[in-house]
Design an enzyme around this catalytic site. Structure first.
Site, PDB file in Angstrom:
ATOM      1  N   CYS A  19      15.953 -38.209   5.657  1.00  0.00           N
ATOM      2  CA  CYS A  19      15.057 -37.886   6.782  1.00  0.00           C
ATOM      3  C   CYS A  19      14.433 -39.273   7.605  1.00  0.00           C
ATOM      4  O   CYS A  19      14.526 -39.172   8.567  1.00  0.00           O
ATOM      5  CB  CYS A  19      14.095 -36.985   6.685  1.00  0.00           C
ATOM      6  SG  CYS A  19      12.762 -37.469   5.345  1.00  0.00           S
ATOM      7  N   HIS A  75       8.326 -36.016   3.903  1.00  0.00           N
ATOM      8  CA  HIS A  75       9.389 -35.612   5.262  1.00  0.00           C
ATOM      9  C   HIS A  75       9.057 -36.573   6.268  1.00  0.00           C
ATOM     10  O   HIS A  75       7.829 -37.081   6.632  1.00  0.00           O
ATOM     11  CB  HIS A  75       9.140 -34.241   5.699  1.00  0.00           C
ATOM     12  CG  HIS A  75      10.247 -33.592   6.834  1.00  0.00           C
ATOM     13  ND1 HIS A  75      11.580 -33.879   6.406  1.00  0.00           N
ATOM     14  CD2 HIS A  75       9.996 -32.925   7.847  1.00  0.00           C
ATOM     15  CE1 HIS A  75      12.122 -33.135   7.464  1.00  0.00           C
ATOM     16  NE2 HIS A  75      11.291 -32.713   8.415  1.00  0.00           N
ATOM     17  N   ASP A  92      12.407 -32.602  15.174  1.00  0.00           N
ATOM     18  CA  ASP A  92      12.665 -32.478  13.355  1.00  0.00           C
ATOM     19  C   ASP A  92      14.024 -32.014  13.176  1.00  0.00           C
ATOM     20  O   ASP A  92      14.400 -31.044  13.289  1.00  0.00           O
ATOM     21  CB  ASP A  92      11.692 -31.458  12.992  1.00  0.00           C
ATOM     22  CG  ASP A  92      11.781 -31.290  11.554  1.00  0.00           C
ATOM     23  OD1 ASP A  92      12.683 -31.906  10.830  1.00  0.00           O
ATOM     24  OD2 ASP A  92      10.866 -30.452  10.942  1.00  0.00           O
TER      25      ASP A  92
END
Length: 219
Positions: A19, A75, A92
């Site tokens: 990520c 994250h 996201d």
């Protein structure tokens, strides 16, 4: 300028379980495509984690549950502000929500602050100004290798990210987040100054996130 419409997430690079690199490339693409201000000055990178490296997030594509909840070690998302008064937007790449989503709805659907969690699962946010992140961040992906050199998850096809100063790896400096690092007085004028000046930004608690961005958007 922030966009009020959703975009096709497939137009953005995404490697599962990477990520931080996905968001790095996302910020670059938003700049190159004119979706953000010059050099990404209206973008902020948010690392979400805690001392236990256990953070529950809902509506995540990697989840095998109907509610989309998953327990990440950390994250990374991108938050875009709009000085015209529109709500901040969350980008996201791992979310099943609209892309991008207004910050308030992202918080209610992904963070779910009304859901009572044990203290070990409380989420902390490290907020870093994107132009600083793009200059300073580096990852040689060592966190995704076991001792014999095999990959835990297959790496992205592009070369590892190297910082402008030649640093090859500092990912841990961003995702290692402790409650003791969190700023107590979110209303302090120095908080905004720190976000725009410091390599590692500021650490805040989840209930401070919307307030911080309301302050940043007004400056």
């Amino acid at each position: 300028m922030a966009t009020s419409s959703t975009m096709d997430v497939s137009h953005f690079h995404h490697t599962p379980f990477y990520c931080e690199e996905n968001v790095y490339l996302l910020c670059k693409k938003l700049c190159n495509d004119g979706i953000t201000n010059s050099e990404g000055s209206d973008l902020f990178v948010a690392f979400i984690s805690n001392e236990k490296k256990q953070i529950p997030l809902w509506n995540q594509k990697a989840s095998k549950r109907a509610d989309g909840v998953i327990l990440w070690d950390y994250h990374v998302i991108c938050i875009q502000i709009n000085k015209e008064g529109d709500a901040p937007l969350v980008w996201d790449l791992d979310s099943t929500l609209p892309f991008p989503s207004p910050l308030a709805s992202y918080m209610s659907e992904t963070i779910r602050p009304s859901f009572q969690l044990f203290a070990d699962y409380n989420r902390l946010f490290r907020i870093v100004h994107a132009p600083i992140f793009l200059r300073c961040f580096a990852s040689d992906r060592r966190h995704m290798k076991v001792s014999d050199g095999h990959w835990i998850e297959e790496p992205p096809p592009h070369k590892p990210i190297v910082a402008e100063d030649g640093t090859v790896h500092n990912l841990d400096e961003y995702f290692n987040i402790s409650g003791s690092d969190a700023i107590a007085d979110i209303k302090s004028s120095s908080v905004k100054d720190t976000v725009f000046a410091q390599k590692h930004g500021v650490v805040i608690k989840e209930n401070q996130l919307e307030e911080l961005f309301s302050q940043i958007s007004l400056q």
